[in-house]
Design an enzyme around this catalytic site. Structure first.
Site, PDB file in Angstrom:
ATOM      1  N   SER A  42       0.790  -1.229   0.000  1.00 44.44           N
ATOM      2  CA  SER A  42       0.000   0.000   0.000  1.00 44.44           C
ATOM      3  C   SER A  42       0.820   1.275   0.000  1.00 44.44           C
ATOM      4  CB  SER A  42      -0.933   0.011   1.214  1.00 44.44           C
ATOM      5  OG  SER A  42      -0.196  -0.011   2.426  1.00 44.44           O
ATOM      6  N   HIS A  65      -5.373  -4.346  -1.004  1.00 45.01           N
ATOM      7  CA  HIS A  65      -5.049  -3.277  -1.949  1.00 45.01           C
ATOM      8  C   HIS A  65      -4.986  -3.815  -3.375  1.00 45.01           C
ATOM      9  CE1 HIS A  65      -3.597  -1.756   1.960  1.00 45.01           C
ATOM     10  NE2 HIS A  65      -4.102  -0.637   1.515  1.00 45.01           N
ATOM     11  N   LYS A  93     -12.520  -0.495   1.112  1.00 43.78           N
ATOM     12  CA  LYS A  93     -11.663  -0.048   0.021  1.00 43.78           C
ATOM     13  C   LYS A  93     -12.410  -0.146  -1.308  1.00 43.78           C
ATOM     14  CE  LYS A  93      -7.244  -0.501   2.354  1.00 43.78           C
ATOM     15  NZ  LYS A  93      -7.719  -0.805   3.709  1.00 43.78           N
TER      16      LYS A  93
END
Length: 285
Positions: free
Chosen positions: A72, A100, A131
């Protein structure tokens, strides 16, 4: 808390070993610290060092290689092909954290294992419903059915926690439906990421990582990252400056995250603002 806490406590004993990339996310590191297995840390994405650690760990009953699929802070992608080859050679399991990567990496947005063609080689996949999936909370684990059944019975954080709110589950389920119905979102993200990265590089900036929507603009100086991020906000663009202790000393950066809702015009305006601010603070010649 990262789901590695669940896996580590349920799967790994003092007779086992976990081998972790040195730049794994802090939540993975904390999970590893809480489990009872023997700990090995290999240099970031260094396959020679990982192989050396795997050789050293042969004395243990079970070996688990744990890595972020996409990192990340730097926007780089784990060399999963090589990791899986080494795991097969030294009889180890592979755990990847896809927080991610889920929703946008790979041709259909399934993550780094799809991107690198090792979907049948990774043992355990951990990811988030927040996310890219937009669920804001919760996460999930996939793996062989016997392993998942074991986690359901032995994972204390799972057994003694509340279930997710129905609204979060519904949101995440719909997001997965959209991804499975069409790869348009994943392909759009790839194109927008390439647009930003290529234009910023052409302007003279150094962008860490490769082909990831997390685009760290490397500046080095902590104060420079802070004041440039503030000036970007004054121009209506919200980006975050990161410096020590979040990242190593001398590696301060502004982290930009490309989104599916960004238009080409948004990306171009962001690049133009970076050029203006970079010239103002002499980050560009």
């Amino acid at each position: 808390m990262n789901l590695f806490v669940w896996h580590g406590q349920a799967l790994l004993t003092p007779e086992d070993a976990v081998l972790s990339d040195e730049l794994n996310h802090a939540s993975i590191i904390d999970g590893i610290r809480l489990c009872k297995a023997n700990k090995y840390r290999y240099k970031h994405m260094d396959m020679q060092d990982l192989e050396a650690k795997l050789k050293e760990a042969q004395k243990h009953r079970l070996r688990l290689v744990a890595t972020d699929g996409a990192f990340s802070m730097d926007g780089d992608i784990a060399p999963l092909r090589e990791i899986c080859q080494l795991a097969q050679k030294y009889d180890a399991l592979v755990f990847i954290d896809e927080c991610h990567a889920t929703g946008f990496l790979g041709p259909n947005g399934r993550g780094t294992d799809e991107l690198l063609g090792v979907m049948d080689k990774v043992t355990i996949i951990n990811s988030t419903l927040g996310k890219a999936l937009g669920g804001a909370a919760g996460g999930y684990t996939t793996g062989p059915k016997p392993l998942i059944d074991l986690l359901r019975q032995r994972s204390r954080p799972y057994l003694f926690s509340n279930s997710l709110p129905p609204a979060v589950v519904g949101c995440a389920s719909k997001a997965l439906d959209l991804l499975m119905e069409s790869n348009a979102i994943a392909q759009s993200m790839a194109a927008k990421t390439q647009r930003f990265r290529s234009k910023m590089t052409a302007a003279g900036f150094t962008i860490s990582g490769k082909d990831h929507p997390i685009c760290p603009v490397m500046l080095g100086d902590a104060r420079l990252a802070s004041v440039m991020a503030e000036d970007m906000l004054n121009r209506g663009i919200y980006v975050i400056g990161f410096s020590y202790p979040v990242v190593p000393k001398g590696k301060a950066r502004i982290r930009v995250q490309i989104s599916a809702v960004h238009s080409d015009e948004d990306i171009d305006r962001c690049v133009e603002a970076f050029i203006e601010v970079g010239q103002k603070h002499r980050a560009l010649s």
